[in-house]
Every structure is written in structure tokens, then in C-alpha cells.
Design a protein around this motif. Structure first.
Motif, mmCIF file in Angstrom:
data_model
loop_
_atom_site.group_PDB
_atom_site.id
_atom_site.type_symbol
_atom_site.label_atom_id
_atom_site.label_comp_id
_atom_site.label_asym_id
_atom_site.label_seq_id
_atom_site.Cartn_x
_atom_site.Cartn_y
_atom_site.Cartn_z
ATOM 1 N N LYS A 131 0.834 -1.207 0.000
ATOM 2 C CA LYS A 131 0.000 0.000 0.000
ATOM 3 C C LYS A 131 0.871 1.260 0.000
ATOM 4 C CE LYS A 131 -3.717 2.247 2.578
ATOM 5 N NZ LYS A 131 -4.598 2.183 3.751
ATOM 6 N N THR A 132 1.929 1.237 0.807
ATOM 7 C CA THR A 132 2.823 2.400 0.889
ATOM 8 C C THR A 132 3.544 2.633 -0.439
ATOM 9 O OG1 THR A 132 3.165 1.891 3.229
ATOM 10 C CG2 THR A 132 4.700 3.425 2.224
ATOM 11 N N ARG A 133 3.989 1.551 -1.085
ATOM 12 C CA ARG A 133 4.678 1.686 -2.365
ATOM 13 C C ARG A 133 3.767 2.288 -3.433
ATOM 14 N NH1 ARG A 133 6.751 -3.465 -1.300
ATOM 15 N NH2 ARG A 133 5.338 -4.408 -2.826
ATOM 16 N N TYR A 134 2.499 1.940 -3.385
ATOM 17 C CA TYR A 134 1.555 2.411 -4.404
ATOM 18 C C TYR A 134 1.070 3.835 -4.124
ATOM 19 C CZ TYR A 134 -2.520 2.525 -7.476
ATOM 20 O OH TYR A 134 -3.436 2.871 -8.424
ATOM 21 N N MET A 135 0.727 4.115 -2.857
ATOM 22 C CA MET A 135 0.094 5.384 -2.522
ATOM 23 C C MET A 135 1.069 6.425 -1.985
ATOM 24 S SD MET A 135 -3.486 4.089 -0.867
ATOM 25 C CE MET A 135 -4.327 5.613 -1.253
ATOM 26 N N GLY A 136 2.285 6.018 -1.661
ATOM 27 C CA GLY A 136 3.231 6.950 -1.077
ATOM 28 C C GLY A 136 2.947 7.184 0.396
ATOM 29 N N VAL A 137 3.687 8.116 0.986
ATOM 30 C CA VAL A 137 3.496 8.404 2.408
ATOM 31 C C VAL A 137 2.221 9.227 2.573
ATOM 32 C CG1 VAL A 137 4.468 9.499 4.450
ATOM 33 C CG2 VAL A 137 5.976 8.367 2.798
ATOM 34 N N LEU A 138 1.325 8.744 3.436
ATOM 35 C CA LEU A 138 0.044 9.422 3.664
ATOM 36 C C LEU A 138 0.156 10.383 4.850
ATOM 37 C CD1 LEU A 138 -2.310 6.345 3.259
ATOM 38 C CD2 LEU A 138 -1.728 8.042 1.538
ATOM 39 N N LYS A 139 -0.795 11.297 4.883
ATOM 40 C CA LYS A 139 -0.801 12.285 5.967
ATOM 41 C C LYS A 139 -0.965 11.596 7.325
ATOM 42 C CE LYS A 139 -3.315 16.411 7.494
ATOM 43 N NZ LYS A 139 -4.473 17.288 7.233
ATOM 44 N N ALA A 140 -1.793 10.529 7.352
ATOM 45 C CA ALA A 140 -2.038 9.804 8.613
ATOM 46 C C ALA A 140 -0.764 9.141 9.132
ATOM 47 C CB ALA A 140 -3.132 8.764 8.411
ATOM 48 N N ASP A 141 0.150 8.776 8.217
ATOM 49 C CA ASP A 141 1.396 8.117 8.644
ATOM 50 C C ASP A 141 2.335 9.068 9.375
ATOM 51 O OD1 ASP A 141 0.495 5.822 7.497
ATOM 52 O OD2 ASP A 141 1.474 6.197 5.565
ATOM 53 N N ASN A 142 2.236 10.381 9.070
ATOM 54 C CA ASN A 142 3.131 11.361 9.687
ATOM 55 C C ASN A 142 2.634 11.868 11.026
ATOM 56 O OD1 ASN A 142 4.909 11.294 7.500
ATOM 57 N ND2 ASN A 142 3.685 12.770 6.341
ATOM 58 N N GLU A 143 1.350 11.609 11.309
ATOM 59 C CA GLU A 143 0.788 12.119 12.584
ATOM 60 C C GLU A 143 1.179 11.244 13.744
ATOM 61 O OE1 GLU A 143 -3.373 12.393 11.898
ATOM 62 O OE2 GLU A 143 -3.226 14.206 10.673
#
Length: 406
Positions: A394-406
Motif C-alpha cells: 500500500k505504501t509503495r503504491y500510494m506513497g506516504v500518507l498524511k495519517a502516517d506522519n501524525e
């Protein structure tokens, strides 16, 4: 001439316009709520003294469902060597703990328990089952019994010898380790599991050696084996005759409702017969479903050395992943202990205790003897239209999401 007179006097009997089989089975009466949530084993497989002593059942907790892809191995079938997608159920099965043994003697009225021997130390989750309110209790269960083991334990040994001498059926008392399954309950489920194989003395020795020890599901069942599933079905509450019995609805213009039985019986006998469909409790019934095939017996997500175990990998799918779908199983969570994957669906809702029993007779039909080789196990999210098998994908396809940085 006489017969013609009688025929002219004969009154036309009432009749139904079309013949039809009855709606709903009478084999499951009474349709009422089960007395216990744990599936009770009412009969065990026939004993074979030529085999080694072994247990005949196990308990686990229903986690949820997923699907798999496999190649069919049925020479002569149109599906032979073709891929099929099949639904499977995951049952989490932490090791059972054996805490006792019961000996039964045969009487003209069936089996009668002759003697029960308990282990010296019973865990808290097991003793909780003997109390309605553990918090307010004195927690004294089995404290006096444990003193029988003080000294040389002659009393315990004499009871074991008594079972060996008189009994014909030997069963162990085992409980689940419910603390290892995060379902919000602290009381272990306790059941009697019959020991088959060997002589009575062999059975008692086998059971006694298991006292206070853990029994893995792999020591009871094998992959590609057929088992019976005993559980309590999902409760639906009070429901009407159309849903509960499957009777036909009446025509649209019917006065005072149409989801009814039009006629509940004749004038005489002047009472409603048991076989007439009526509204009432639906679901939460005790049911046994036979011939469920074990597709996989998986290990926990952590090995003995503490390292991660990728228990959803196959020979064809080398993606490093566990059996848990993204986000866990809905309303259950993550499966961290050993698990059993069964073909199709089973009775009960998620988190419910499930009893797995060896089949009463050896199954020899084609589906039963077929060896299962899984090619792919789906681990996409079960909360929506899951597209990704792992979080890395999922990370490889969508990149880093905003929820991952919180």
C-alpha cells in the motif's frame, strides 16, 4: 344401482389446490435458545485400541473469513489442475491446557462417571469458570483438593488405579487459554475430550502425563483432514413465520397482514399441532455441521525465538505476510496464536467459541481424501474493497500518507 345412489350422496371433501412439501424441518425442534454458548460434544468417534492414545477434539475462537486460490486435484474432473477461488474460515486455536481426567463405566442406562482426578495447579482463567462473580468470591476453589498432592499423593494414585481397573471410557478435562485471545473475556471454556486408542491403562497414563501441559492443535488434527464443527449459531431474536420457517407470504390484499400462516389447523383436534409454523426465537441454536475440510493449520505470528512467522506465505506466493488482513479481522482484531483454516463457513459469530471434533467415521469420498495445496491466501482489508495484501504494498503504491506522519 345401490352404488350409484351412494355416489350421488357423497359430499365433496375439502382439498388443497396444489401439493407441496412442508416448509422448514421438524428435525431441529424445539427452536429455542441454546443452554450453553460452547458447543457440546454429544458423541465421540468409535474407539480403536490398535492406535496410539490421542485426543479427539479441540476448541478455538472464530476470527473471520477470507478466500484462497488453489489447484484442484481431481483426475477425471473438468476442474482437474484448474485454479479455484474458495471461501475459508479462520479459527484461532491457542493451545489447550489439560487439568483433569474422568473415567466412565458402562451401565444399562448408558455411561456413568466413576471417578474424576484433577491436576494440582489450576490457572486463574480456569478457576474463574467455577464462579458467577470472581471479583466478590473468596477464590478458594480447589485449594483443599490441591492438598491431596501433599506427601506421596496416595489418594490421587488410588483414584487413577480405580479408573484403570473399572472404566471403559476415559476423557480428559481441558480448558482454553482465553487470555491469549483478545476477545474481552477472562473465563476459560472447559470441556471433556475423549481419549481414543490403546488400552484403558494407556489412556489414563496418556491423560495423566498431560496434566498442566499445553496441547497444540497440530497434535490433534492434520491438514487436509475432515472435521465436524459444533457451535451455537448467530442469534436473531424473535422472528415471524416467513423468516423463521420459510412459509409463503399471503396475497398482497390480505386483511391484517400477509406474513402469516393462513390456517393454523382444523377445528378438531381443537389445539394447534406442534408441526405448524409459528413465530418465535430464531438463531442461537446448538448445531453440528459435519465434514469441514482443514485447508491449513498455521503457527502463531511469533516463533519460540520471538522472531516473526509469516504464516500466510505459500510455495507460489512468497510475499512475507501473516494471516491477518490489513486492519485485522472485523470486530475481532488480530490472530496472533495458532489457527485452523476451514473450507467454507461455520456456525456462530466472530469471537464465539468453536468446538472441532474428529469425524465419527472415516470419510473416503473424493473431496475428503483430496490433498490441499494452497497457492494464495488473501490478506487484503475486510473493511472495504481491499486492494493491497500488505502495508508495504500500500505504501509503495500510494506513497506516504498524511495519517502516517501524525
Amino acid at each position: 344401482p345401490t352404488s350409484s345412489v351412494f355416489s350421488s350422496l357423497r359430499v365433496a371433501m375439502s382439498h388443497r389446490k396444489f401439493e407441496a412439501p412442508r416448509h422448514g424441518s421438524l428435525g431441529f425442534l424445539p427452536r429455542k435458545r441454546a443452554a450453553r454458548q460452547r458447543g457440546k460434544i454429544k458423541s465421540f468417534p468409535k474407539d480403536d485400541a490398535s492406535k496410539k492414545p490421542h485426543l479427539t477434539a479441540f476448541m478455538g475462537y472464530k476470527a473471520g473469513m477470507t478466500h484462497i486460490i488453489r489447484n484442484v486435484d481431481k483426475p477425471g474432473s473438468k476442474l482437474h489442475k484448474k485454479e479455484v477461488v474458495e471461501a475459508t474460515t479462520i479459527v484461532e486455536t491457542p493451545p489447550l491446557v489439560v487439568v483433569g481426567v474422568v473415567g466412565y463405566i458402562e451401565t444399562p442406562r448408558g455411561l456413568r462417571a466413576l471417578s474424576t482426578v484433577w491436576a494440582q495447579n489450576l490457572s486463574e482463567e480456569c478457576r474463574r469458570r467455577f464462579y458467577k462473580n470472581w471479583y466478590k468470591s473468596k477464590k478458594k476453589a480447589f485449594t483443599k483438593y490441591a492438598k491431596k498432592y501433599d506427601g506421596d499423593g496416595k489418594e490421587i494414585e488410588s483414584e487413577l488405579q480405580r479408573i484403570k481397573k473399572h472404566c471403559t471410557v476415559v476423557r480428559v478435562i481441558a480448558h482454553t487459554q482465553i487470555r491469549k485471545v483478545k476477545i474481552g473475556s477472562k473465563k476459560a471454556h472447559i470441556a471433556e475430550i475423549q481419549v481414543n486408542g490403546g488400552s484403558v491403562a494407556d489412556k489414563v497414563d496418556f491423560a495423566h502425563k498431560l496434566f498442566e501441559k499445553q496441547v497444540d492443535v497440530k497434535s490433534v488434527f492434520d491438514e487436509s483432514e475432515m472435521v465436524d464443527v459444533i457451535a451455537v449459531t448467530k442469534g436473531k431474536g424473535f422472528e415471524g413465520v416467513v423468516t423463521r420457517w420459510g412459509v409463503s407470504r399471503l396475497p398482497r390484499k390480505t386483511h391484517r397482514g400477509l406474513r402469516k400462516v393462513a390456517c393454523v389447523g382444523a377445528w378438531h383436534p381443537a389445539r394447534i399441532q406442534f408441526s405448524v409454523a409459528r413465530a418465535g426465537q430464531n438463531g442461537y441454536h446448538h448445531r453440528t455441521e459435519a465434514n469441514k475440510k482443514i485447508y491449513k493449520i498455521g503457527s502463531g505470528v511469533r516463533g519460540e525465538d520471538g522472531k516473526a512467522v509469516y504464516n500466510a506465505m505459500t510455495e507460489f506466493d512468497v510475499t512475507e505476510k501473516s494471516i491477518n488482513p490489513l486492519g485485522g479481522f472485523p470486530q475481532y482484531g488480530e490472530v496472533n496464536e495458532d489457527f485452523v483454516m476451514l473450507k467454507g463457513c461455520i456456525p456462530g459469530i466472530r469471537k464465539r467459541v468453536i468446538t472441532l471434533r474428529k469425524t465419527l467415521h472415516e470419510r473416503t469420498f473424493r473431496n475428503a481424501v483430496e490433498k490441499i495445496t494452497l497457492k494464495f491466501i488473501d490478506t487484503s482489508s475486510k473493511y472495504g474493497h481491499g486492494r493491497f495484501q500488505t502495508k508495504d504494498e500500500k505504501t509503495r503504491y500510494m506513497g506516504v500518507l498524511k495519517a502516517d506522519n501524525e
